[in-house]
Design an enzyme around this catalytic site. Structure first.
Site, PDB file in Angstrom:
ATOM      1  N   ASN A 117       0.808  -1.228   0.000  1.00  0.00           N
ATOM      2  CA  ASN A 117       0.000   0.000   0.000  1.00  0.00           C
ATOM      3  C   ASN A 117       0.838   1.274   0.000  1.00  0.00           C
ATOM      4  O   ASN A 117       0.526   2.234  -0.686  1.00  0.00           O
ATOM      5  CB  ASN A 117      -1.000  -0.023   1.169  1.00  0.00           C
ATOM      6  CG  ASN A 117      -0.321  -0.070   2.501  1.00  0.00           C
ATOM      7  OD1 ASN A 117       0.773  -0.618   2.645  1.00  0.00           O
ATOM      8  ND2 ASN A 117      -0.947   0.505   3.506  1.00  0.00           N
ATOM      9  N   GLU A 162       3.107  -5.328  12.367  1.00  0.00           N
ATOM     10  CA  GLU A 162       2.213  -4.173  12.152  1.00  0.00           C
ATOM     11  C   GLU A 162       1.110  -4.659  11.238  1.00  0.00           C
ATOM     12  O   GLU A 162       1.341  -4.880  10.046  1.00  0.00           O
ATOM     13  CB  GLU A 162       2.972  -3.030  11.459  1.00  0.00           C
ATOM     14  CG  GLU A 162       4.230  -2.553  12.162  1.00  0.00           C
ATOM     15  CD  GLU A 162       3.938  -1.686  13.365  1.00  0.00           C
ATOM     16  OE1 GLU A 162       2.767  -1.328  13.575  1.00  0.00           O
ATOM     17  OE2 GLU A 162       4.883  -1.399  14.118  1.00  0.00           O
ATOM     18  N   CYS A 164      -3.373   1.492   6.328  1.00  0.00           N
ATOM     19  CA  CYS A 164      -3.817   0.793   7.535  1.00  0.00           C
ATOM     20  C   CYS A 164      -4.414   1.768   8.546  1.00  0.00           C
ATOM     21  O   CYS A 164      -5.181   1.375   9.410  1.00  0.00           O
ATOM     22  CB  CYS A 164      -2.632   0.059   8.153  1.00  0.00           C
ATOM     23  SG  CYS A 164      -1.227   1.148   8.431  1.00  0.00           S
ATOM     24  N   GLU A 224       7.129   0.078  16.549  1.00  0.00           N
ATOM     25  CA  GLU A 224       8.282   0.552  15.778  1.00  0.00           C
ATOM     26  C   GLU A 224       8.343   2.064  15.942  1.00  0.00           C
ATOM     27  O   GLU A 224       7.538   2.647  16.646  1.00  0.00           O
ATOM     28  CB  GLU A 224       8.147   0.104  14.318  1.00  0.00           C
ATOM     29  CG  GLU A 224       8.208  -1.428  14.221  1.00  0.00           C
ATOM     30  CD  GLU A 224       8.297  -1.990  12.811  1.00  0.00           C
ATOM     31  OE1 GLU A 224       8.085  -1.252  11.841  1.00  0.00           O
ATOM     32  OE2 GLU A 224       8.577  -3.211  12.702  1.00  0.00           O
TER      33      GLU A 224
HETATM   34  P1  NDP Z   1      -0.098  -9.275   3.159  1.00  0.00           P
HETATM   35  O1  NDP Z   1      -0.122  -9.765   4.543  1.00  0.00           O
HETATM   36  O2  NDP Z   1      -0.792 -10.057   2.116  1.00  0.00           O
HETATM   37  O3  NDP Z   1       1.381  -9.102   2.638  1.00  0.00           O
HETATM   38  C1  NDP Z   1       2.371  -8.305   3.271  1.00  0.00           C
HETATM   39  C2  NDP Z   1       3.733  -8.811   2.853  1.00  0.00           C
HETATM   40  O4  NDP Z   1       3.908 -10.127   3.374  1.00  0.00           O
HETATM   41  C3  NDP Z   1       3.931  -8.947   1.356  1.00  0.00           C
HETATM   42  O5  NDP Z   1       5.281  -8.701   1.031  1.00  0.00           O
HETATM   43  C4  NDP Z   1       3.554 -10.388   1.136  1.00  0.00           C
HETATM   44  O6  NDP Z   1       4.040 -10.928  -0.061  1.00  0.00           O
HETATM   45  C5  NDP Z   1       4.191 -11.036   2.338  1.00  0.00           C
HETATM   46  N1  NDP Z   1       3.640 -12.338   2.685  1.00  0.00           N
HETATM   47  C6  NDP Z   1       2.439 -12.878   2.320  1.00  0.00           C
HETATM   48  N2  NDP Z   1       2.311 -14.112   2.835  1.00  0.00           N
HETATM   49  C7  NDP Z   1       3.451 -14.369   3.550  1.00  0.00           C
HETATM   50  C8  NDP Z   1       3.905 -15.462   4.329  1.00  0.00           C
HETATM   51  N3  NDP Z   1       3.179 -16.557   4.477  1.00  0.00           N
HETATM   52  N4  NDP Z   1       5.105 -15.368   4.918  1.00  0.00           N
HETATM   53  C9  NDP Z   1       5.843 -14.253   4.797  1.00  0.00           C
HETATM   54  N5  NDP Z   1       5.471 -13.179   4.056  1.00  0.00           N
HETATM   55  C10 NDP Z   1       4.277 -13.228   3.455  1.00  0.00           C
HETATM   56  O7  NDP Z   1      -0.630  -7.802   3.219  1.00  0.00           O
HETATM   57  P2  NDP Z   1      -0.904  -6.837   2.006  1.00  0.00           P
HETATM   58  O8  NDP Z   1       0.327  -6.704   1.166  1.00  0.00           O
HETATM   59  O9  NDP Z   1      -2.179  -7.290   1.363  1.00  0.00           O
HETATM   60  O10 NDP Z   1      -1.094  -5.448   2.742  1.00  0.00           O
HETATM   61  C11 NDP Z   1      -2.303  -5.022   3.243  1.00  0.00           C
HETATM   62  C12 NDP Z   1      -2.383  -5.276   4.734  1.00  0.00           C
HETATM   63  O11 NDP Z   1      -1.320  -4.644   5.405  1.00  0.00           O
HETATM   64  C13 NDP Z   1      -3.636  -4.701   5.336  1.00  0.00           C
HETATM   65  O12 NDP Z   1      -4.197  -5.625   6.220  1.00  0.00           O
HETATM   66  C14 NDP Z   1      -3.142  -3.514   6.111  1.00  0.00           C
HETATM   67  O13 NDP Z   1      -3.951  -3.131   7.178  1.00  0.00           O
HETATM   68  C15 NDP Z   1      -1.801  -3.957   6.550  1.00  0.00           C
HETATM   69  N6  NDP Z   1      -0.965  -2.812   6.865  1.00  0.00           N
HETATM   70  C16 NDP Z   1      -0.663  -2.559   8.179  1.00  0.00           C
HETATM   71  C17 NDP Z   1       0.074  -1.444   8.514  1.00  0.00           C
HETATM   72  C18 NDP Z   1       0.442  -1.168   9.933  1.00  0.00           C
HETATM   73  O14 NDP Z   1       1.364  -0.392  10.154  1.00  0.00           O
HETATM   74  N7  NDP Z   1      -0.214  -1.743  10.922  1.00  0.00           N
HETATM   75  C19 NDP Z   1       0.537  -0.491   7.496  1.00  0.00           C
HETATM   76  C20 NDP Z   1       0.177  -0.873   6.171  1.00  0.00           C
HETATM   77  C21 NDP Z   1      -0.560  -1.994   5.876  1.00  0.00           C
HETATM   78  P3  NDP Z   1       3.026 -10.919  -1.327  1.00  0.00           P
HETATM   79  O15 NDP Z   1       2.931  -9.510  -1.746  1.00  0.00           O
HETATM   80  O16 NDP Z   1       3.651 -11.779  -2.309  1.00  0.00           O
HETATM   81  O17 NDP Z   1       1.728 -11.468  -0.843  1.00  0.00           O
END
Ligand code: NDP
Length: 477
Positions: A148, A246, A280, A458
């Site tokens: 995002n 996060e 988020c 963080e």
């Molecule tokens: P995901 O959890 O799908 O993915 C985040 C990252 O993790 C990506 O690089 C993804 O790779 C990787 N990933 C996916 N599956 C695994 C696994 N099994 N093991 C290790 N890494 C993995 O989230 P999104 O990318 O869809 O992001 C959106 C989400 O992030 C929302 O829920 C949002 O709220 C949250 N978010 C939270 C924030 C915070 O600070 N609390 C800030 C920003 C977003 P790949 O892209 O290949 O799936």
């Protein structure tokens, strides 16, 4: 654009040679590819990081400061190119991408100075002993970031990890690989030694999971969805890794009748729909005190109906494209569910095909009304341009509604009543409370969520502490 892995200072394809296609959300077209990395690429990255660790962890902090600061300057000087790449890769408006690049360089600049100023404590016990704390870098750490705010969140993790003297194996999202790869070139120009930062591109389920389950990668900083966070915790916990998670949010925005309504409404439009609601920290449940409910609702509708949805590169665009077809379908499915749950769609509620961009993934900013508090729409994270709005009568009632979710990332409160603001800030079950503002960030503050929104904090010293191991040394006097 063909993105590659960055391992030991070199750009290279996945060992398997496999590729993943990368699509432009504005028009749905494939416009590049990235390596479909797996365990063997992660192992290569780990070995490079492990070899670089002794020298990097012993590099004087002033030298680390200079290199990280040079990376910040490199980001600044490439700001326009990075923003353009981010906007094309992610679908966000170009003007927003430009502001995020400022934050990406700030992340490096901020933690460059932290490298110079980080210090540890000592505790004198009268006449018996003196204790001091040694804080050492952990070794090789893993940083996994979402799609995002791609470079903004990638640098938010990588910068403190490097500042604290660790070497890093990092994975950006498969949907937004480009700017992390451009950062690799900036790191080369800034003379970051080879192997200190390694970027492995690919799928979360293979490359990401290989980082998490690697026996010698001792800490994982992850930002992403709550389900992914649970999976990561289940792998990392039995290996006793340090983890910082996060995760998602279902953030309340609470508007009291005594607030500066003009400001509250203007900011709520932003806090609901900025970056297509894919932040988020976006507020997705808006609660308005009943005497001003109709007025706030009408003003929001007027503002949201006027929002321009379309080409992310056009300067007047306020809402760009949804990052991927998969996510586009997910958001539309949530809107369909909301209708089944009894929502009245006050505006939006459907996809849109801007002229010339018929195959892109666009959704009109959507406001829903009339939903029961316990329905799935009010409980589950949608992470798109969709909010629900509801009236409230008392502080206690709105507090109960705001806290009625498994998430606890952020809350935004609008009121001019000082004691109410402070009292509610204590009672809201979130890691962050904004009073009369939204997304006003000071990088020294602890950042993170409670409940299912995450684990750990963080930002500032919290990040430096996460990326170091503390040792107590006790000297008898
Ligand atoms: P995901 O959890 O799908 O993915 C985040 C990252 O993790 C990506 O690089 C993804 O790779 C990787 N990933 C996916 N599956 C695994 C696994 N099994 N093991 C290790 N890494 C993995 O989230 P999104 O990318 O869809 O992001 C959106 C989400 O992030 C929302 O829920 C949002 O709220 C949250 N978010 C939270 C924030 C915070 O600070 N609390 C800030 C920003 C977003 P790949 O892209 O290949 O799936």
């Amino acid at each position: 654009m063909k993105v590659q892995n960055f391992i030991n200072g070199e750009f290279k394809p996945a060992i398997s040679g496999r590729l993943i296609e990368n699509r432009n959300p504005s028009n749905g077209q494939m416009y590049g590819s990235l390596p479909d990395s797996d365990k063997s690429d992660v192992e290569e990255a780990f070995l490079a990081a492990e070899a670089a660790f002794p020298a990097w962890s012993n590099t004087p902090s002033e030298e680390r400061f200079k290199i990280l600061n040079a990376i910040a300057e490199g980001i600044d000087s490439l700001r326009e190119e990075l923003a353009l790449a981010e906007s094309i890769d992610q679908g966000k408006p170009l003007w927003l991408a430009k502001s995020e690049m400022i934050r990406a360089s700030q992340n490096f600049r901020f933690f460059a100075t932290a490298a110079m100023q980080f210090s540890s404590e000592s505790h004198a016990s009268e006449n018996t002993s003196i204790n001091y704390t040694l804080r050492s870098p952990i070794g090789v750490v893993g940083c996994i970031s979402p799609w995002n705010l791609p470079l903004y969140l990638f640098t938010w993790k990588v910068a403190p990890a490097l500042a604290a003297g660790n070497c890093v194996v990092a994975k950006p999202s498969e949907f937004t690989p480009v700017t992390a790869s451009m950062l690799a070139n900036i790191c080369i120009a800034a003379k970051l030694p080879s192997g200190v930062l390694n970027i492995v591109q690919g799928l979360g389920s293979s490359a990401g999971e290989a980082i998490v389950s690697h026996p010698k990668i001792k800490a994982i900083s992850f930002t992403g969805g709550t389900d992914t966070g649970k999976n990561i915790a289940s792998i990392a916990a039995p290996m006793f890794k340090k983890i910082s998670l996060e995760l998602g949010g279902k953030n309340p925005t609470i508007i009291f009748a005594d607030s500066d309504l003009e400001k509250a409404i203007k900011t709520t439009v932003k806090s609901s729909f900025m970056n297509q609601g894919e932040i988020c920290l976006c507020g997705s449940r808006v609660f308005v005190e009943r005497p001003v409910y109709e007025r706030v609702k009408q003003s929001l509708l007027e503002a949201v109906n006027a929002m321009k949805v379309g080409d992310p590169l056009h300067e007047n665009t306020q809402v760009g494209a949804i990052v991927s077809k998969q996510h586009f379908d997910k958001v539309l499915a949530h809107i369909a569910l909301a209708k089944k749950e009894g929502a009245t769609v006050l505006c939006g509620g459907e996809s849109v095909e801007p002229e010339g961009f018929a195959l892109g993934w666009y959704i009109k900013p959507t406001i829903l009304e009339g939903l029961p508090p316990n329905c799935r729409t009010n409980k589950e994270e949608i992470f798109g341009p969709v909010i629900s709005i509801a009236p409230f009568d008392t502080e206690d009632e709105v507090l109960a509604m705001a806290n009625n979710t498994e998430y606890g990332l952020a809350a935004t409160l609008w009121t001019e009543n000082l004691s109410r603001a402070h009292k509610m800030a204590q009672q809201l079950e979130t890691g962050i409370v904004w009073i009369n503002c939204w997304l006003l960030r000071d990088l020294r503050t602890p950042f993170g969520g409670v409940k299912s929104s995450g684990l750990g904090r963080e930002g500032g010293w919290e990040a430096m502490r996460f990326f170091t191991e503390a040792k107590n040394v006790c000297v008898a006097l």
